[in-house]
Design a protein around this motif. Sequence first.
Motif, mmCIF file in Angstrom:
data_model
loop_
_atom_site.group_PDB
_atom_site.id
_atom_site.type_symbol
_atom_site.label_atom_id
_atom_site.label_comp_id
_atom_site.label_asym_id
_atom_site.label_seq_id
_atom_site.Cartn_x
_atom_site.Cartn_y
_atom_site.Cartn_z
ATOM 1 N N GLY A 256 0.812 -1.213 0.000
ATOM 2 C CA GLY A 256 0.000 0.000 0.000
ATOM 3 C C GLY A 256 0.843 1.258 0.000
ATOM 4 O O GLY A 256 1.776 1.385 0.802
ATOM 5 N N VAL A 257 0.531 2.196 -0.873
ATOM 6 C CA VAL A 257 1.288 3.452 -0.880
ATOM 7 C C VAL A 257 0.976 4.284 0.362
ATOM 8 O O VAL A 257 1.759 5.151 0.756
ATOM 9 N N THR A 258 -0.170 4.024 0.996
ATOM 10 C CA THR A 258 -0.540 4.781 2.201
ATOM 11 C C THR A 258 0.129 4.177 3.429
ATOM 12 O O THR A 258 1.134 4.681 3.922
ATOM 13 N N TYR A 259 -0.397 3.073 3.915
ATOM 14 C CA TYR A 259 0.078 2.425 5.138
ATOM 15 C C TYR A 259 1.549 2.045 5.055
ATOM 16 O O TYR A 259 2.303 2.222 6.010
ATOM 17 N N LYS A 262 3.772 5.470 3.263
ATOM 18 C CA LYS A 262 3.580 6.723 4.012
ATOM 19 C C LYS A 262 3.113 7.892 3.133
ATOM 20 O O LYS A 262 3.484 9.044 3.360
ATOM 21 N N ILE A 263 2.289 7.568 2.141
ATOM 22 C CA ILE A 263 1.676 8.616 1.316
ATOM 23 C C ILE A 263 0.284 8.924 1.854
ATOM 24 O O ILE A 263 -0.509 8.012 2.122
ATOM 25 N N ASN A 264 -0.014 10.191 2.012
ATOM 26 C CA ASN A 264 -1.320 10.613 2.517
ATOM 27 C C ASN A 264 -2.440 10.007 1.660
ATOM 28 O O ASN A 264 -2.391 10.071 0.427
ATOM 29 N N PRO A 265 -3.447 9.390 2.299
ATOM 30 C CA PRO A 265 -4.525 8.757 1.534
ATOM 31 C C PRO A 265 -5.220 9.686 0.550
ATOM 32 O O PRO A 265 -5.672 9.242 -0.513
ATOM 33 N N GLU A 266 -5.311 10.982 0.874
ATOM 34 C CA GLU A 266 -5.956 11.922 -0.049
ATOM 35 C C GLU A 266 -5.151 12.038 -1.345
ATOM 36 O O GLU A 266 -5.723 12.088 -2.441
ATOM 37 N N TYR A 278 -8.770 -2.652 3.335
ATOM 38 C CA TYR A 278 -9.481 -1.519 3.911
ATOM 39 C C TYR A 278 -8.722 -0.856 5.062
ATOM 40 O O TYR A 278 -8.856 0.344 5.286
ATOM 41 N N TRP A 279 -7.900 -1.667 5.793
ATOM 42 C CA TRP A 279 -7.262 -1.079 6.972
ATOM 43 C C TRP A 279 -6.010 -0.274 6.654
ATOM 44 O O TRP A 279 -5.399 0.307 7.541
ATOM 45 N N TYR A 280 -5.572 -0.239 5.394
ATOM 46 C CA TYR A 280 -4.394 0.565 5.053
ATOM 47 C C TYR A 280 -4.579 2.030 5.447
ATOM 48 O O TYR A 280 -3.704 2.639 6.073
ATOM 49 N N LYS A 281 -5.718 2.580 5.039
ATOM 50 C CA LYS A 281 -5.976 3.997 5.307
ATOM 51 C C LYS A 281 -6.097 4.241 6.815
ATOM 52 O O LYS A 281 -5.496 5.193 7.356
ATOM 53 N N ASN A 282 -6.836 3.383 7.511
ATOM 54 C CA ASN A 282 -6.992 3.532 8.953
ATOM 55 C C ASN A 282 -5.648 3.397 9.669
ATOM 56 O O ASN A 282 -5.353 4.118 10.626
ATOM 57 N N GLY A 283 -4.828 2.449 9.202
ATOM 58 C CA GLY A 283 -3.518 2.248 9.808
ATOM 59 C C GLY A 283 -2.627 3.474 9.672
ATOM 60 O O GLY A 283 -1.864 3.810 10.588
#
Length: 534
Positions: A256-259, A262-266, A278-283
Motif C-alpha cells: 500500500g502506498v498509504t500504510y 507513508k503517502i497521505n490517503p488523499e 481496507y485497513w491501510y488507510k486507517n492504519g
Amino acid sequence: MKKSPLAGFQGLYAFNSLVLLIALSSCGETKQEEDKADSRPNIIFIMSDDHAYQALSAYDDKLIQTPNIDRLAEEGMLFEHAYVTNSICAPSRAVILTGKHSHLNGMMDNSVRFDSTQMTFPKLLQENGYQTAIVGKWHLKTQPTGFDYWRVLPDQGHYYNPEFRTPEGLVVDSGYVTDIITDRSIQWIKDNKESKKPFMLMYQHKAPHREWSPKEEHFRAFTQKEFPEPATLFDDYAGRGTAAKEAEMRISSHMGVTYDNKINPEIAEKLGHKDFIYWYKNGYYEMLARMNPSTRAAWDEVYGPINEEFEQMNPQGDALTSWKYQRYMQDYLGSIASVDDNVGRLLDFLEEEGLAENTIVIYTSDQGFYLGEHGWFDKRFMYEESFRTPLLIRWPGVTQPGSVNGQLVQNLDFAETILEAAQVKIPAEMQGRSLVPLLKGEKVDWRKALYYHYYEYPGIHAVKRHNGIRTDRYKLIHFYYDVDEWELYDLEMDPQEMNNVYEDAAYMEVRENMHEKLIELMHEYKDEVKVPTN
C-alpha cells in the motif's frame, strides 16, 4: 574400679553433643550451599520480527551496516544455514518455546491461541532455578506462563507510545518501542542481578515488522539513502507453478502506498491508487495519531516533501515498483537501525555490569523476509529468503570467537540448546537437537535435511499451503489444498530458485530420493495428516 553414677549420663551427653555438632555442621554446609551463587550461565534470547538475513551486515553488507549485532558473530558463532519450520510469526514463536513442530504444539497459523498450559523451555528453566522474564513481542494471544516477569505488546503492538500487557493490566509507555523494550529489559536485569540465581531473558522486538516506522534520527537518515534493487525485483514467475503467481505480496500491486509507503490517503486517492485492504488507510491515520507533537513535527518535515514529490512524479508501472521498493527499504532498514543501536546498548550494559563473561547471547528472527526478491515483501513461502533466518550466538569461554557453522539448523533446536546450556534435562517429546555440540566446535553426526510446513491458506497474502524438505543442495516443495503441485530446486545451480526442475529428466533420481526423505521426515516428526486436495 567403681563406676561413677553419672558415667552413663555423661556418655549419653557426649553422644548427643556429637550428634548436635554434626547436625549444626550439616546445617552450616546446607546454608553455605544456599548462599553460594548458581554458576550456570545467564541466557539472553534476542528475537526481532521479520529481520531478513540479507539486512544484517554479518551476512550481507549491501543494504545496511549492523555493527552491534555483528559483534555477536565476531565474538561467537554465525550460522550460515539457520531456518524455520513454519515462516509466520505466532507459529514460529510456539515452535521456539516448545521445541515441537506446529502440528504438535497446536499453533499452526496466526489465528490460533497458544496453549499456555503445555511444556515450554521457560517453564523448565523456572522449575530448575532460573529467574525468567520476557519483554516485548509475545503475539500468542494467551497470557505468558513460565516467567517471573513479563511485559509484552498486545498483538503486533505499535512503534510510537506503545501499550504493554502486564500482570496488573494494560499500561502505556511513552517513547519509541525498540528503546522501551530495551529500557525495560535492562531494568529487569539490574533489579535481579544480585540474586544467586542465573537469569533467562527473552528480549523480543516488534521491529522491523510492518508498517516499518523508524525512530526520528533514522527516518531522517534513511530517507536520504538509495538502495540497490534485487536482480529478481521484476520476476514474472515463469518456470514455477501457480503458488508463486497467485501470492498477494508483490511490491508492485499489493504494497500500500498509504500504510506502507507513508503517502497521505488523499494524495493516493487523487492519483488513482486504491489500496486493496481496507485497513491501510486507517492504519496510516492511527500511526500519525500515536506520535507525540515533536515526533509528528519531524515526521511532517521529512515525509511531507516525499508526499509532494510523489504527487508531482505520479510514477506508473515499473517506475512505481522501483519507487515503492526504495520507500520500503528506507523505512524497513531504518527500523532495523534502532534494533542494532539497542542491541549495542544491551551488550555494553552486560560489559559494564560484569555480566558478559557468564551470559550466552542469542540473536535471531522469527522468520526471514523478502526485500524485493521475486518482487515480494512479507514471508510464508519455503523459498530461501523467507525460510532462512539470521542466527548468531555468543558463549564466552565455550564458543570460538569468529567461528562459522554451515550445518542445517532450525528454530526447532533453540529450546533444546538453551536447556542443555542451563544443565536442564531435555524432555523426550522435544523434536529438535541441541546446538551445544556445534557451539563447542565438536564434530558430530548432524541432520542431513530440514522439514517445513506452512498452513495459513486461505488467508492474507494468499500463500498456498505447502510442506517440503531441504538438504544441502536440493529443495522439494509440495503445494496442496486447492492445488497439487510439486517444485524441485537445485540450490547449487539455481540459488535464486527461478527454475523448477521437478519434471526435468536429468533430476529424476534426485526427485525420487527427495520424495523418500520427505516421507521419512514426516514420519519422524509425526506429521501424518493426510494432505487434502480440497
